[in-house]
Motif scaffolding. Structure first.
Motif, short mmCIF file in Angstrom:
data_model
loop_
_atom_site.label_atom_id
_atom_site.label_comp_id
_atom_site.label_asym_id
_atom_site.label_seq_id
_atom_site.Cartn_x
_atom_site.Cartn_y
_atom_site.Cartn_z
N VAL A 188 0.83 -1.20 0.00
CA VAL A 188 0.00 0.00 0.00
C VAL A 188 0.87 1.26 0.00
O VAL A 188 0.52 2.28 -0.58
N SER A 189 2.04 1.17 0.60
CA SER A 189 2.97 2.31 0.69
C SER A 189 3.70 2.59 -0.63
O SER A 189 4.63 3.38 -0.65
N ASP A 190 3.30 1.94 -1.71
CA ASP A 190 3.91 2.09 -3.04
C ASP A 190 5.33 1.52 -3.12
O ASP A 190 6.09 1.85 -4.01
N LYS A 191 5.69 0.65 -2.18
CA LYS A 191 6.96 -0.06 -2.24
C LYS A 191 6.69 -1.48 -2.72
O LYS A 191 5.55 -1.95 -2.66
N ASN A 192 7.73 -2.14 -3.20
CA ASN A 192 7.59 -3.50 -3.71
C ASN A 192 8.54 -4.44 -2.98
O ASN A 192 9.65 -4.05 -2.63
N ILE A 193 8.09 -5.67 -2.79
CA ILE A 193 8.94 -6.72 -2.25
C ILE A 193 8.98 -7.83 -3.28
O ILE A 193 7.94 -8.37 -3.67
N TYR A 194 10.20 -8.16 -3.72
CA TYR A 194 10.37 -9.23 -4.69
C TYR A 194 10.56 -10.55 -3.95
O TYR A 194 11.26 -10.60 -2.95
N LEU A 195 9.93 -11.62 -4.46
CA LEU A 195 10.01 -12.92 -3.81
C LEU A 195 11.40 -13.53 -3.89
O LEU A 195 11.76 -14.33 -3.06
N ALA A 196 12.17 -13.15 -4.88
CA ALA A 196 13.52 -13.70 -5.06
C ALA A 196 14.47 -12.56 -5.43
O ALA A 196 14.03 -11.49 -5.86
N ALA A 197 15.76 -12.81 -5.27
CA ALA A 197 16.76 -11.79 -5.60
C ALA A 197 16.85 -11.53 -7.10
O ALA A 197 17.27 -10.47 -7.52
N GLY A 198 16.42 -12.49 -7.90
CA GLY A 198 16.44 -12.34 -9.35
C GLY A 198 15.33 -13.17 -9.96
O GLY A 198 14.68 -13.95 -9.27
N PRO A 199 15.08 -12.99 -11.25
CA PRO A 199 14.04 -13.77 -11.92
C PRO A 199 14.31 -15.26 -11.78
O PRO A 199 15.43 -15.71 -12.00
N MET A 200 13.29 -16.03 -11.38
CA MET A 200 13.52 -17.45 -11.17
C MET A 200 12.35 -18.33 -11.57
O MET A 200 12.36 -19.52 -11.34
N PHE A 201 11.33 -17.76 -12.17
CA PHE A 201 10.14 -18.52 -12.52
C PHE A 201 9.97 -18.62 -14.04
O PHE A 201 10.40 -17.73 -14.77
N THR A 202 9.30 -19.68 -14.48
CA THR A 202 8.83 -19.74 -15.86
C THR A 202 7.48 -19.03 -15.88
O THR A 202 6.91 -18.73 -14.82
N ALA A 203 6.94 -18.78 -17.05
CA ALA A 203 5.64 -18.11 -17.14
C ALA A 203 4.58 -18.92 -16.38
O ALA A 203 3.78 -18.35 -15.63
N LYS A 204 4.57 -20.23 -16.58
CA LYS A 204 3.56 -21.07 -15.94
C LYS A 204 3.73 -21.12 -14.42
O LYS A 204 2.76 -20.96 -13.68
N SER A 205 4.96 -21.32 -13.95
CA SER A 205 5.17 -21.40 -12.50
C SER A 205 4.92 -20.05 -11.83
O SER A 205 4.44 -19.99 -10.70
N ALA A 206 5.23 -18.96 -12.51
CA ALA A 206 4.95 -17.63 -11.96
C ALA A 206 3.46 -17.42 -11.80
O ALA A 206 2.99 -16.92 -10.77
N GLU A 207 2.69 -17.81 -12.80
CA GLU A 207 1.23 -17.66 -12.74
C GLU A 207 0.65 -18.53 -11.62
O GLU A 207 -0.22 -18.08 -10.86
N GLN A 208 1.13 -19.76 -11.48
CA GLN A 208 0.65 -20.64 -10.42
C GLN A 208 1.00 -20.08 -9.04
O GLN A 208 0.18 -20.12 -8.12
N THR A 209 2.20 -19.57 -8.89
CA THR A 209 2.64 -19.01 -7.62
C THR A 209 1.84 -17.76 -7.29
O THR A 209 1.40 -17.57 -6.15
N LEU A 210 1.64 -16.90 -8.28
CA LEU A 210 0.85 -15.69 -8.08
C LEU A 210 -0.56 -16.05 -7.63
O LEU A 210 -1.08 -15.47 -6.67
#
Length: 58
Positions: free
Chosen positions: A26-48
């Motif tokens: 809500v504070s307009d900040k973001n938290i990334y789940l990992a230090a770098g990209p680590m998902f495929t399109a399908k696994s990212a959608e499932q995780t989301l």
């Protein structure tokens, strides 16, 4: 910490595309789940979907 939304961050390189999950606060900040990209399109959608369901976000 109030989470407003969960999103997928797409990173396109010269030969591939990677994905990461981002918690938008809500504070307009973001938290990334990992230090770098680590998902495929399908696994990212499932995780989301799983995170949004758990947090009861639309």
């Amino acid at each position: 910490m109030n989470i407003d939304a969960v999103a997928i961050d797409t990173v396109t390189g010269t030969s591939s595309t990677s994905y990461n999950i981002v918690l938008n606060l809500v504070s307009d900040k973001n938290i990334y789940l990992a230090a770098g990209p680590m998902f495929t399109a399908k696994s990212a959608e499932q995780t989301l979907d799983a995170i949004a369901s758990f947090l009861k976000l639309d």
